[in-house]
Design a protein around this motif. Structure first.
Motif, mmCIF file in Angstrom:
data_model
loop_
_atom_site.group_PDB
_atom_site.id
_atom_site.type_symbol
_atom_site.label_atom_id
_atom_site.label_comp_id
_atom_site.label_asym_id
_atom_site.label_seq_id
_atom_site.Cartn_x
_atom_site.Cartn_y
_atom_site.Cartn_z
ATOM 1 N N ASP A 47 5.526 7.510 -13.962
ATOM 2 C CA ASP A 47 4.962 5.996 -13.718
ATOM 3 C C ASP A 47 4.840 6.111 -12.268
ATOM 4 O OD1 ASP A 47 7.289 4.447 -12.229
ATOM 5 O OD2 ASP A 47 8.344 5.764 -13.832
ATOM 6 N N ASP A 48 3.941 4.921 -12.008
ATOM 7 C CA ASP A 48 3.392 4.726 -10.652
ATOM 8 C C ASP A 48 4.516 4.672 -9.514
ATOM 9 O OD1 ASP A 48 0.834 4.819 -11.712
ATOM 10 O OD2 ASP A 48 0.799 2.775 -11.787
ATOM 11 N N ARG A 49 5.500 3.967 -9.860
ATOM 12 C CA ARG A 49 6.553 3.728 -9.074
ATOM 13 C C ARG A 49 7.267 5.135 -8.431
ATOM 14 N NH1 ARG A 49 7.572 -1.016 -7.018
ATOM 15 N NH2 ARG A 49 6.683 -1.944 -8.688
ATOM 16 N N THR A 50 7.715 5.788 -9.628
ATOM 17 C CA THR A 50 8.392 7.073 -9.499
ATOM 18 C C THR A 50 7.298 8.104 -8.724
ATOM 19 O OG1 THR A 50 9.445 6.744 -11.578
ATOM 20 C CG2 THR A 50 9.416 8.819 -10.926
ATOM 21 N N PHE A 51 6.255 8.100 -9.270
ATOM 22 C CA PHE A 51 5.331 9.187 -8.547
ATOM 23 C C PHE A 51 5.391 8.755 -6.952
ATOM 24 C CE2 PHE A 51 1.233 10.078 -6.535
ATOM 25 C CZ PHE A 51 1.098 11.241 -6.830
ATOM 26 N N VAL A 52 5.320 7.626 -6.492
ATOM 27 C CA VAL A 52 5.130 7.062 -4.863
ATOM 28 C C VAL A 52 6.344 7.887 -4.583
ATOM 29 C CG1 VAL A 52 5.032 5.398 -3.192
ATOM 30 C CG2 VAL A 52 3.520 5.515 -5.391
ATOM 31 N N GLU A 53 7.602 7.381 -5.034
ATOM 32 C CA GLU A 53 8.821 7.405 -4.608
ATOM 33 C C GLU A 53 9.088 9.254 -4.417
ATOM 34 O OE1 GLU A 53 13.515 6.916 -5.439
ATOM 35 O OE2 GLU A 53 12.154 6.006 -6.836
ATOM 36 N N ASP A 125 8.864 0.899 1.209
ATOM 37 C CA ASP A 125 9.831 1.170 -0.030
ATOM 38 C C ASP A 125 9.257 1.259 -1.723
ATOM 39 O OD1 ASP A 125 11.910 1.560 -1.727
ATOM 40 O OD2 ASP A 125 13.117 -0.216 -0.615
ATOM 41 N N PRO A 126 9.202 2.196 -2.131
ATOM 42 C CA PRO A 126 8.501 2.322 -3.341
ATOM 43 C C PRO A 126 9.173 1.199 -4.237
ATOM 44 C CG PRO A 126 9.229 4.599 -3.018
ATOM 45 C CD PRO A 126 9.770 3.418 -1.947
ATOM 46 N N ALA A 127 10.346 0.696 -4.270
ATOM 47 C CA ALA A 127 11.103 -0.380 -5.022
ATOM 48 C C ALA A 127 10.532 -1.543 -4.676
ATOM 49 C CB ALA A 127 12.526 -0.318 -4.870
ATOM 50 N N ARG A 128 9.970 -1.754 -3.425
ATOM 51 C CA ARG A 128 9.375 -3.104 -3.013
ATOM 52 C C ARG A 128 7.757 -3.082 -2.866
ATOM 53 N NH1 ARG A 128 14.269 -3.446 1.346
ATOM 54 N NH2 ARG A 128 15.581 -4.197 -0.125
ATOM 55 N N VAL A 135 -1.237 2.155 -4.460
ATOM 56 C CA VAL A 135 -1.048 2.939 -3.642
ATOM 57 C C VAL A 135 -1.464 4.401 -4.080
ATOM 58 C CG1 VAL A 135 1.030 3.921 -2.310
ATOM 59 C CG2 VAL A 135 0.670 1.418 -2.666
ATOM 60 N N ARG A 136 -0.789 4.509 -5.400
ATOM 61 C CA ARG A 136 -1.095 5.856 -6.009
ATOM 62 C C ARG A 136 -2.414 6.206 -6.057
ATOM 63 N NH1 ARG A 136 1.669 7.730 -11.890
ATOM 64 N NH2 ARG A 136 0.615 9.800 -11.806
ATOM 65 N N ASP A 137 -3.400 5.431 -6.641
ATOM 66 C CA ASP A 137 -4.573 5.741 -6.676
ATOM 67 C C ASP A 137 -5.458 6.053 -5.438
ATOM 68 O OD1 ASP A 137 -4.692 5.086 -9.555
ATOM 69 O OD2 ASP A 137 -5.702 2.973 -8.923
ATOM 70 N N ARG A 138 -4.801 5.398 -4.281
ATOM 71 C CA ARG A 138 -5.446 5.964 -2.936
ATOM 72 C C ARG A 138 -5.120 7.144 -2.714
ATOM 73 N NH1 ARG A 138 -4.237 0.388 -1.792
ATOM 74 N NH2 ARG A 138 -2.234 1.189 -0.724
ATOM 75 N N PHE A 139 -4.054 7.692 -3.113
ATOM 76 C CA PHE A 139 -3.251 8.849 -2.635
ATOM 77 C C PHE A 139 -3.785 10.297 -3.579
ATOM 78 C CE2 PHE A 139 0.266 11.785 -2.886
ATOM 79 C CZ PHE A 139 0.308 12.275 -1.701
ATOM 80 N N GLU A 140 -3.364 9.943 -4.832
ATOM 81 C CA GLU A 140 -3.106 11.163 -5.822
ATOM 82 C C GLU A 140 -4.421 12.088 -6.028
ATOM 83 O OE1 GLU A 140 -1.242 12.099 -10.187
ATOM 84 O OE2 GLU A 140 -2.114 10.241 -9.709
ATOM 85 N N ASP A 141 -5.484 11.485 -6.198
ATOM 86 C CA ASP A 141 -6.707 12.252 -6.456
ATOM 87 C C ASP A 141 -7.073 13.168 -5.421
ATOM 88 O OD1 ASP A 141 -6.724 11.551 -9.282
ATOM 89 O OD2 ASP A 141 -8.300 9.982 -9.111
ATOM 90 N N ALA A 142 -7.355 12.588 -4.175
ATOM 91 C CA ALA A 142 -7.582 13.235 -2.995
ATOM 92 C C ALA A 142 -6.528 14.185 -2.801
ATOM 93 C CB ALA A 142 -7.852 12.141 -1.916
ATOM 94 N N TRP A 143 -5.340 13.878 -2.636
ATOM 95 C CA TRP A 143 -4.270 14.828 -2.188
ATOM 96 C C TRP A 143 -4.377 16.005 -3.112
ATOM 97 C CZ3 TRP A 143 -0.083 17.866 -3.289
ATOM 98 C CH2 TRP A 143 0.679 18.030 -2.037
#
Length: 189
Positions: A47-53, A125-128, A135-143
């Protein structure tokens, strides 16, 4: 002693430096490869929060002396190997090509992947995080895309280093004229 050209000996040190450069480059290629074929696909299922964390945690722990030894070592050892072979055009060309290819991967890491990591860290903080999906959308595909590019580049740099190493190993020892003569052989006994 083998020679790398008419006047330039290839010493054990030359082979060690190029070998160490190849090991460091191989380690970096492997690191980026594992991210491409295992880490990121596994995280993609999260899930998105887990991915970011998890990505933030990875970015924190990967900045360590072992990683930096390989990351910087591949660059500096390949440059040192090119300098050592400065009078040996055949292996030097391959080493310089490896250096150029690895330098592109190095610059991609520094100029694309690290800034993306920093942006992810600034999200807080991913929990907050109010919208972890954004956040994930701006990061994942490019990275992921740029990581795959640097994995390919590091693998290509390793292949070029191995070709240079092969060329260094293919040289036949040059025998001195004195030792080749019958008189030189008897006189040295």
């Amino acid at each position: 002693m083998n020679t790398s050209g008419p006047d330039r000996p290839t010493t054990a040190l030359h082979r060690i430096v190029l070998g160490a450069a190849a090991v460091a480059t191989g380690l970096m290629a492997g690191t980026f490869f594992v991210f491409s074929c295992a880490v990121m696909p596994a995280l993609g299922r999260s899930d998105d929060r887990t991915f970011v964390e998890v990505m933030r945690n990875i970015n924190d722990v990967i900045e360590n002396p072992v990683f930096f030894t390989g990351f910087l070592g591949a660059l500096f050892l390949t440059a040192a190997a090119a300098w050592q072979q400065r009078r040996s055009p055949a292996p030097r060309r391959w080493i310089l090509a490896a250096l150029a290819v690895y330098a592109v991967a190095f610059l991609l890491t520094s100029g694309v992947n690290v800034p993306l990591n920093n942006e992810l860290a600034r999200a807080g903080d991913p929990a907050r995080i109010a919208d972890p999906a954004a956040v994930r959308d701006r990061f994942e595909d490019a990275w992921v895309a740029w990581n795959a590019v640097r994995a390919v580049l590091c693998t290509a740099a390793l292949a070029l280093q191995l070709r240079a190493s092969y060329l260094m190993g293919c040289r036949l020892p040059q025998e001195s004229a004195y030792l080749a003569s019958d008189a030189g052989s008897r006189a040295s006994r």
